[in-house]
Scaffold this motif. Structure first.
Motif, PDB file in Angstrom:
ATOM      1  N   ALA A  38       0.820  -1.213   0.000  1.00  0.00           N
ATOM      2  CA  ALA A  38       0.000   0.000   0.000  1.00  0.00           C
ATOM      3  C   ALA A  38       0.852   1.260   0.000  1.00  0.00           C
ATOM      4  CB  ALA A  38      -0.928  -0.003   1.215  1.00  0.00           C
ATOM      5  N   ASP A  39       2.101   1.154   0.490  1.00  0.00           N
ATOM      6  CA  ASP A  39       2.973   2.328   0.526  1.00  0.00           C
ATOM      7  C   ASP A  39       3.958   2.362  -0.641  1.00  0.00           C
ATOM      8  OD1 ASP A  39       4.554   0.210   1.312  1.00  0.00           O
ATOM      9  OD2 ASP A  39       5.424   1.211   3.061  1.00  0.00           O
TER      10      ASP A  39
ATOM     11  N   LEU B 184       1.994   3.923  -6.121  1.00  0.00           N
ATOM     12  CA  LEU B 184       0.610   4.182  -5.728  1.00  0.00           C
ATOM     13  C   LEU B 184       0.395   5.597  -5.207  1.00  0.00           C
ATOM     14  CD1 LEU B 184      -0.356   0.854  -3.897  1.00  0.00           C
ATOM     15  CD2 LEU B 184      -0.827   1.517  -6.263  1.00  0.00           C
ATOM     16  N   ASP B 185       1.406   6.470  -5.332  1.00  0.00           N
ATOM     17  CA  ASP B 185       1.202   7.834  -4.843  1.00  0.00           C
ATOM     18  C   ASP B 185       0.339   8.609  -5.838  1.00  0.00           C
ATOM     19  OD1 ASP B 185       2.826   8.638  -6.931  1.00  0.00           O
ATOM     20  OD2 ASP B 185       4.515   9.250  -5.675  1.00  0.00           O
ATOM     21  N   ASP B 186       0.141   9.910  -5.569  1.00  0.00           N
ATOM     22  CA  ASP B 186      -0.778  10.689  -6.398  1.00  0.00           C
ATOM     23  C   ASP B 186      -0.083  11.435  -7.535  1.00  0.00           C
ATOM     24  OD1 ASP B 186       0.571  12.580  -4.944  1.00  0.00           O
ATOM     25  OD2 ASP B 186      -1.199  13.470  -3.992  1.00  0.00           O
TER      26      ASP B 186
ATOM     27  N   THR C  54      -2.893   5.342 -11.432  1.00  0.00           N
ATOM     28  CA  THR C  54      -2.304   3.999 -11.382  1.00  0.00           C
ATOM     29  C   THR C  54      -3.394   2.944 -11.546  1.00  0.00           C
ATOM     30  OG1 THR C  54      -0.548   4.753  -9.904  1.00  0.00           O
ATOM     31  CG2 THR C  54      -0.915   2.388 -10.027  1.00  0.00           C
TER      32      THR C  54
ATOM     33  N   THR D 187      -7.652  -2.814  -0.036  1.00  0.00           N
ATOM     34  CA  THR D 187      -6.527  -1.927   0.253  1.00  0.00           C
ATOM     35  C   THR D 187      -6.067  -1.209  -1.006  1.00  0.00           C
ATOM     36  OG1 THR D 187      -5.771  -3.284   2.105  1.00  0.00           O
ATOM     37  CG2 THR D 187      -4.155  -1.824   1.091  1.00  0.00           C
ATOM     38  N   LEU D 188      -5.895  -1.965  -2.089  1.00  0.00           N
ATOM     39  CA  LEU D 188      -5.392  -1.376  -3.325  1.00  0.00           C
ATOM     40  C   LEU D 188      -6.406  -0.437  -3.969  1.00  0.00           C
ATOM     41  CD1 LEU D 188      -3.606  -4.517  -4.803  1.00  0.00           C
ATOM     42  CD2 LEU D 188      -2.514  -2.443  -3.944  1.00  0.00           C
TER      43      LEU D 188
ATOM     44  N   ASP E  24      -8.112   1.742  -2.639  1.00  0.00           N
ATOM     45  CA  ASP E  24      -7.981   3.085  -2.072  1.00  0.00           C
ATOM     46  C   ASP E  24      -6.923   3.915  -2.792  1.00  0.00           C
ATOM     47  OD1 ASP E  24      -9.902   2.617  -0.146  1.00  0.00           O
ATOM     48  OD2 ASP E  24      -8.460   1.934   1.352  1.00  0.00           O
ATOM     49  N   HIS E  25      -6.063   3.243  -3.586  1.00  0.00           N
ATOM     50  CA  HIS E  25      -4.932   3.938  -4.196  1.00  0.00           C
ATOM     51  C   HIS E  25      -4.885   3.829  -5.717  1.00  0.00           C
ATOM     52  CE1 HIS E  25      -3.185   4.206  -0.148  1.00  0.00           C
ATOM     53  NE2 HIS E  25      -3.500   2.933  -0.016  1.00  0.00           N
ATOM     54  N   ALA E  26      -5.648   2.912  -6.286  1.00  0.00           N
ATOM     55  CA  ALA E  26      -5.516   2.653  -7.717  1.00  0.00           C
ATOM     56  C   ALA E  26      -6.831   2.174  -8.308  1.00  0.00           C
ATOM     57  CB  ALA E  26      -4.439   1.586  -7.958  1.00  0.00           C
TER      58      ALA E  26
END
Length: 221
Positions: free
Chosen positions: A91-92, A96-98, A102, A117-118, A120-122
């Motif tokens: 997750a980190d 996966l940042d902004d 992604t 979890t993923l 939330d970021h992609a």
């Protein structure tokens, strides 16, 4: 969709050491070439093994290249894509940042908690039962508007893309080092071909840094 595989390998065909440690194979001129290729792409694709080993950011480094993308009405960086059948991307992870959109390509076997979890970021792309079905996944990416795609590794993903008939072009910088090691990753790992070997047509040979850049088109015959 046009898929370009780009890689740097040692003179004996290795991408890194048998410990999967990054080794500087090319120099500044090749780094700049790769940055230009990223800037010209709609998406940059890697396998989850590359994410776990190197934690790449996969963004455009040159200010002028980022400025040109914005002037052209495009996002500052191309989209980033991880092929990750079981959802192992941390997750980190930098990818996966902004800094860019992604996409994570998963199989149906990826655990629900990893999906949540993923998500939330992609953007998640599900294709295939146990492993990612690359044909379906890349069709979904094309539907999302990603037409010019750059693949940066690793060897397992590159082999699978050739196996699926998805590669249009191969660009390889061959550097002046010998790495060795029977277990060191190569340009195309995976199970290997026993018949119907993909063939390439050499288009360009350019001296770069202390090595050579080979540009091949995939022979569709």
């Amino acid at each position: 969709m046009h898929v370009v595989v780009n890689a740097a390998m040692s003179a004996d065909g290795k991408l890194s050491s048998h410990r999967r440690e990054q080794i500087a194979i090319s120099g500044e001129a090749d780094f700049e070439r790769v940055d230009r290729l990223r800037a010209a792409s709609d998406a940059v694709v890697v396998g989850v093994g590359t994410v776990l080993a190197d934690d790449p950011h996969l963004t455009v480094k040159g200010d002028d290249l980022r400025d040109q993308r914005r002037a052209d009405g495009r996002s500052t960086n191309p989209a980033r894509v991880v092929v990750d059948s079981s959802g192992r991307t941390p997750a980190d992870a930098a990818i996966l940042d902004d800094a860019a959109a992604t996409y994570v390509c998963l199989s149906e076997a990826a655990p629900v908690d990893r999906r949540m979890t993923l998500a939330d970021h992609a953007e998640l792309v599900t294709a295939g039962e146990e492993r990612v079905d690359l044909l379906r996944a890349f069709a979904a990416l094309q539907d999302a508007g990603l037409e010019r795609v750059m693949v940066e590794g690793g060897g397992e993903l590159i082999f699978s893309l050739f196996e699926a008939g998805l590669v249009d072009e191969l660009r390889v910088f061959v550097g002046p080092k010998i790495i060795g090691g029977r277990d060191a990753p190569t340009l195309a790992d995976g199970e290997g071909f026993l018949a119907e070997f993909p063939t390439l047509e050499l288009e360009e040979v350019d001296r770069l840094d202390d090595g050579v850049l080979l540009t091949w088109a995939v022979d569709e015959r």
